[in-house]
Design a protein around this motif. Structure first.
Motif, PDB file in Angstrom:
ATOM      1  N   LEU A 163      66.491  -1.141  66.718  1.00 54.33           N
ATOM      2  CA  LEU A 163      66.889  -1.984  67.848  1.00 54.33           C
ATOM      3  C   LEU A 163      68.274  -2.594  67.655  1.00 54.33           C
ATOM      4  CD1 LEU A 163      65.948  -3.016  70.564  1.00 54.33           C
ATOM      5  CD2 LEU A 163      64.898  -4.977  69.409  1.00 54.33           C
ATOM      6  N   SER A 164      68.546  -3.151  66.464  1.00 54.71           N
ATOM      7  CA  SER A 164      69.873  -3.749  66.269  1.00 54.71           C
ATOM      8  C   SER A 164      70.951  -2.665  66.214  1.00 54.71           C
ATOM      9  CB  SER A 164      69.904  -4.609  65.003  1.00 54.71           C
ATOM     10  OG  SER A 164      70.018  -3.827  63.840  1.00 54.71           O
ATOM     11  N   GLY A 165      70.633  -1.510  65.617  1.00 57.49           N
ATOM     12  CA  GLY A 165      71.598  -0.406  65.622  1.00 57.49           C
ATOM     13  C   GLY A 165      71.940   0.035  67.031  1.00 57.49           C
ATOM     14  N   PHE A 166      70.934   0.092  67.899  1.00 57.58           N
ATOM     15  CA  PHE A 166      71.158   0.460  69.300  1.00 57.58           C
ATOM     16  C   PHE A 166      72.009  -0.582  70.007  1.00 57.58           C
ATOM     17  CE2 PHE A 166      69.792   0.326  73.772  1.00 57.58           C
ATOM     18  CZ  PHE A 166      70.083   1.636  74.145  1.00 57.58           C
ATOM     19  N   SER A 167      71.758  -1.861  69.715  1.00 55.26           N
ATOM     20  CA  SER A 167      72.516  -2.938  70.368  1.00 55.26           C
ATOM     21  C   SER A 167      73.984  -2.911  69.945  1.00 55.26           C
ATOM     22  CB  SER A 167      71.896  -4.291  70.031  1.00 55.26           C
ATOM     23  OG  SER A 167      72.100  -4.638  68.672  1.00 55.26           O
ATOM     24  N   ILE A 168      74.244  -2.582  68.682  1.00 56.49           N
ATOM     25  CA  ILE A 168      75.626  -2.495  68.219  1.00 56.49           C
ATOM     26  C   ILE A 168      76.355  -1.371  68.946  1.00 56.49           C
ATOM     27  CG2 ILE A 168      77.109  -2.064  66.223  1.00 56.49           C
ATOM     28  CD1 ILE A 168      74.914  -3.319  64.481  1.00 56.49           C
ATOM     29  N   GLY A 169      75.662  -0.264  69.188  1.00 61.19           N
ATOM     30  CA  GLY A 169      76.271   0.837  69.936  1.00 61.19           C
ATOM     31  C   GLY A 169      76.654   0.435  71.351  1.00 61.19           C
ATOM     32  N   LEU A 170      75.826  -0.415  71.986  1.00 64.61           N
ATOM     33  CA  LEU A 170      76.164  -0.883  73.335  1.00 64.61           C
ATOM     34  C   LEU A 170      77.372  -1.816  73.309  1.00 64.61           C
ATOM     35  CD1 LEU A 170      72.692  -1.705  74.977  1.00 64.61           C
ATOM     36  CD2 LEU A 170      74.057   0.372  75.175  1.00 64.61           C
ATOM     37  N   GLY A 171      77.404  -2.707  72.311  1.00 65.01           N
ATOM     38  CA  GLY A 171      78.454  -3.714  72.292  1.00 65.01           C
ATOM     39  C   GLY A 171      79.778  -3.240  71.738  1.00 65.01           C
ATOM     40  N   TYR A 172      79.767  -2.256  70.845  1.00 66.79           N
ATOM     41  CA  TYR A 172      80.976  -1.853  70.121  1.00 66.79           C
ATOM     42  C   TYR A 172      82.026  -1.236  71.042  1.00 66.79           C
ATOM     43  CZ  TYR A 172      83.806   0.315  66.428  1.00 66.79           C
ATOM     44  OH  TYR A 172      84.833   0.694  65.608  1.00 66.79           O
ATOM     45  N   ALA A 173      81.604  -0.410  71.981  1.00 67.84           N
ATOM     46  CA  ALA A 173      82.569   0.315  72.826  1.00 67.84           C
ATOM     47  C   ALA A 173      83.292  -0.602  73.802  1.00 67.84           C
ATOM     48  CB  ALA A 173      81.850   1.426  73.592  1.00 67.84           C
ATOM     49  N   CYS A 174      82.650  -1.676  74.218  1.00 65.64           N
ATOM     50  CA  CYS A 174      83.217  -2.522  75.279  1.00 65.64           C
ATOM     51  C   CYS A 174      84.514  -3.212  74.874  1.00 65.64           C
ATOM     52  CB  CYS A 174      82.179  -3.545  75.730  1.00 65.64           C
ATOM     53  SG  CYS A 174      80.697  -2.813  76.412  1.00 65.64           S
ATOM     54  N   PRO A 175      84.597  -3.883  73.724  1.00 62.21           N
ATOM     55  CA  PRO A 175      85.862  -4.519  73.355  1.00 62.21           C
ATOM     56  C   PRO A 175      86.998  -3.519  73.176  1.00 62.21           C
ATOM     57  CG  PRO A 175      84.051  -5.395  72.046  1.00 62.21           C
ATOM     58  CD  PRO A 175      83.523  -4.206  72.771  1.00 62.21           C
ATOM     59  N   LEU A 176      86.701  -2.342  72.610  1.00 59.22           N
ATOM     60  CA  LEU A 176      87.747  -1.350  72.392  1.00 59.22           C
ATOM     61  C   LEU A 176      88.327  -0.854  73.717  1.00 59.22           C
ATOM     62  CD1 LEU A 176      86.257   0.872  69.533  1.00 59.22           C
ATOM     63  CD2 LEU A 176      87.893  -0.986  69.341  1.00 59.22           C
ATOM     64  N   SER A 177      87.459  -0.371  74.595  1.00 62.43           N
ATOM     65  CA  SER A 177      87.918   0.207  75.857  1.00 62.43           C
ATOM     66  C   SER A 177      88.570  -0.832  76.752  1.00 62.43           C
ATOM     67  CB  SER A 177      86.734   0.857  76.589  1.00 62.43           C
ATOM     68  OG  SER A 177      86.167   1.883  75.800  1.00 62.43           O
ATOM     69  N   THR A 178      88.029  -2.032  76.782  1.00 58.97           N
ATOM     70  CA  THR A 178      88.589  -3.080  77.637  1.00 58.97           C
ATOM     71  C   THR A 178      89.951  -3.533  77.126  1.00 58.97           C
ATOM     72  OG1 THR A 178      86.332  -3.834  78.085  1.00 58.97           O
ATOM     73  CG2 THR A 178      88.128  -5.303  78.713  1.00 58.97           C
ATOM     74  N   GLY A 179      90.076  -3.711  75.816  1.00 60.23           N
ATOM     75  CA  GLY A 179      91.353  -4.135  75.258  1.00 60.23           C
ATOM     76  C   GLY A 179      92.456  -3.134  75.504  1.00 60.23           C
ATOM     77  N   VAL A 180      92.165  -1.854  75.299  1.00 66.21           N
ATOM     78  CA  VAL A 180      93.170  -0.813  75.516  1.00 66.21           C
ATOM     79  C   VAL A 180      93.572  -0.745  76.985  1.00 66.21           C
ATOM     80  CG1 VAL A 180      93.497   1.689  75.517  1.00 66.21           C
ATOM     81  CG2 VAL A 180      92.565   0.556  73.507  1.00 66.21           C
ATOM     82  N   ALA A 181      92.629  -1.000  77.901  1.00 67.05           N
ATOM     83  CA  ALA A 181      92.954  -0.975  79.330  1.00 67.05           C
ATOM     84  C   ALA A 181      93.946  -2.075  79.698  1.00 67.05           C
ATOM     85  CB  ALA A 181      91.673  -1.125  80.157  1.00 67.05           C
ATOM     86  N   TRP A 182      93.879  -3.220  79.003  1.00 67.13           N
ATOM     87  CA  TRP A 182      94.789  -4.330  79.290  1.00 67.13           C
ATOM     88  C   TRP A 182      96.119  -4.213  78.556  1.00 67.13           C
ATOM     89  CZ3 TRP A 182      94.558  -7.909  82.996  1.00 67.13           C
ATOM     90  CH2 TRP A 182      93.318  -8.128  83.633  1.00 67.13           C
ATOM     91  N   PHE A 183      96.153  -3.467  77.446  1.00 67.66           N
ATOM     92  CA  PHE A 183      97.381  -3.301  76.666  1.00 67.66           C
ATOM     93  C   PHE A 183      97.656  -1.814  76.455  1.00 67.66           C
ATOM     94  CE2 PHE A 183      95.617  -7.415  75.583  1.00 67.66           C
ATOM     95  CZ  PHE A 183      96.724  -8.252  75.518  1.00 67.66           C
ATOM     96  N   PRO A 184      97.935  -1.058  77.516  1.00 65.95           N
ATOM     97  CA  PRO A 184      98.070   0.403  77.391  1.00 65.95           C
ATOM     98  C   PRO A 184      99.238   0.850  76.524  1.00 65.95           C
ATOM     99  CG  PRO A 184      98.784  -0.334  79.567  1.00 65.95           C
ATOM    100  CD  PRO A 184      98.160  -1.518  78.896  1.00 65.95           C
ATOM    101  N   LYS A 185     100.230  -0.011  76.312  1.00 64.66           N
ATOM    102  CA  LYS A 185     101.387   0.381  75.513  1.00 64.66           C
ATOM    103  C   LYS A 185     101.224   0.045  74.035  1.00 64.66           C
ATOM    104  CE  LYS A 185     104.740  -0.035  79.287  1.00 64.66           C
ATOM    105  NZ  LYS A 185     106.004  -0.694  79.741  1.00 64.66           N
TER     106      LYS A 185
END
Length: 468
Positions: A163-185
């Motif tokens: 369960l915790s491994g699954f939750s980390i998979g859900l949460g891990y991608a969000c900060p990466l993808s969102t941050g790159v979208a705001w700072f594309p350069k």
């Protein structure tokens, strides 16, 4: 207001609401009582300027607020790497076998890497706030349940490994993808800042866990604290996450041609094999850090402190390496993969020569952590560089699966070699051979990549124009 006009604000332009032409938009004077106020054609230019200023600062605060929330989420999720402290307590006081504690840890990493695919898909369909919120709820629930249910191996395998491994998979991608979208350069640096939290979380969590146990606390109290505070912080931070206004959902944008059928791409296999082989070496050395310090046979005066120092050196290197390699990747993106794999090979081989120097040993262990931490930045940043905008949510989860496989294969092979030989020489040689094999494979596959990079550059340019 035209595109990009808020970026060119002349704050020293005289404000038309004042007859004193020395008064500017930065002077702070009260124009409400100025003579001549009331003419609409005089008021509008000044109001437009203040709207532009407000819009500029709103975007700045939002971007950096999202980046800060991303780091908080990763700090909490990265606490999984402090598992060795919990494992020691489980084996010494609760009758767990060593292989059982390591199996739980391996399950967390494996399920995390596999569930990242689902996390990426959910991110594209429902956005970062929804996905990260559910990640926080499940993360907190898994530890809270572990705190109140019987402390048994099967219970922890299901709750923490599953369960915790699954939750980390859900949460891990969000900060990466969102941050790159705001700072594309600044993809590399932003990715490094985000995953720095994932490495730094282990250092912070380990200090907290040690203090709890030293003060007479229990593993259940650690689980309770991690679930209540950690899960709550993830849920709260998730409410800040949002994509830029013109990229509401990555699922609504056209999928670049290069991301269709990416499993057949030489670029995919270059990144996947590089990440898998490089991280397998790092994970092997991280898992054997204390054992290697004992096996190298240092003098008694140094031997007592070296195992703990080795673990600390790897942890600090792991966290700082994410920032350093993110910064470096923005400057020499074409060299970071071969450079990191080559240095990983040399630093592992150097451990064979460190038997007479505790200082050299600590430096090399810190270097191993630095290179391992960088692997989680370099390949994520390259996935966007090679496959274009949206690749972190669409392609990188499949690349990251090789990290999950490495988490099981690397430490396990090192353990088998240690059991057979009775010393750490074999595992160290294996830790050098794995990144060297990755260096050869990625160099060969790079020769087939030029056409794909050109396609991705076109897709990236179109994505950047959409964000402008």
């Amino acid at each position: 207001m035209g595109r990009g006009t808020w970026l060119t604000i002349d704050l020293r332009r005289p404000c038309p609401l004042s007859r004193d032409r020395g008064s500017t938009l930065l002077s702070g004077r009260d124009h409400a009582s100025s003579p001549g106020v009331g003419r609409l054609d005089e008021m509008l230019p000044c109001l437009v300027h203040w709207v532009r200023i407000a819009e500029f600062w709103r975007n700045v605060m939002k971007r950096y607020g999202i980046l800060a929330a991303s780091v908080v989420i990763q700090l909490v999720l990265g606490s999984v790497y402090a598992w060795s402290t919990i494992a020691q307590e489980l084996t010494s006081l609760h009758g767990f076998a060593a292989w059982q504690t390591q199996f739980i840890y391996g399950m967390i990493i494996f399920v995390f890497s596999v569930s990242l695919i689902l996390g990426g898909r959910l991110f594209r369909k429902r956005g970062p706030r929804y996905t990260a919120t559910w990640g926080g709820i499940l993360f907190g629930s898994s530890y809270l349940l572990a705190a109140v249910l019987p402390l048994e191996p099967l219970v922890l395998i299901f709750l923490l490994g599953g369960l915790s491994g699954f939750s980390i998979g859900l949460g891990y991608a969000c900060p990466l993808s969102t941050g790159v979208a705001w700072f594309p350069k600044h993809k590399g640096l932003v990715t490094g800042v985000a995953v720095f939290g994932f490495g730094g979380g282990a250092i912070l969590a380990n200090q907290v866990y040690v203090q709890i146990l030293a003060s007479g606390g229990s593993v259940q109290q650690i689980f309770l604290l991690t679930g209540a505070i950690g899960g709550g912080l993830v849920v709260l931070s998730a409410q800040v996450l949002a994509l830029p206004d013109k990229v509401r959902s990555l699922s609504s944008t056209a999928v670049p041609a290069i991301q269709q059928g990416f499993l057949k791409s030489p670029s995919f296999w270059r990144l996947a094999l590089g990440l898998g082989l490089g991280s397998a070496s790092g994970l092997l050395l991280i898992g054997r850090a204390a054992g290697i310090a004992v096996d190298l046979g240092f003098a008694e005066s140094a031997a007592a402190a070296l195992p703990a120092m080795a673990v600390a050196a790897v942890s600090v290197g792991n966290a700082s390496g994410r920032l350093f390699w993110g910064w470096l990747n923005d400057r020499i993106p074409g060299l970071t993969i071969p450079l990191s794999l080559g240095l990983a090979t040399l630093s592992a081989l150097g451990l064979l020569l460190a038997g007479t120097s505790p200082v050299l040993f600590i430096i090399l262990m810190a270097m191993s952590g630095l290179l391992f931490g960088g692997s989680l930045v370099v390949y994520a940043a390259h996935s966007e560089l090679v496959f274009g905008q949206g690749a972190l949510a669409r392609v990188y989860p499949f690349i990251f699966m090789f990290y999950g496989a490495a988490a099981i294969i690397g430490p396990s092979l090192g353990g088998v070699m240690y059991d057979v030989t009775g010393n750490s020489t074999g595992p160290i040689i294996l830790a050098a051979a794995l990144p060297f094999a990755g260096l050869i494979m990625t160099t060969v596959l790079r020769r087939f990549e030029s056409t794909e990079v050109n396609q991705a550059a076109t897709a990236e340019e179109q994505g950047s124009q959409a964000l402008a």
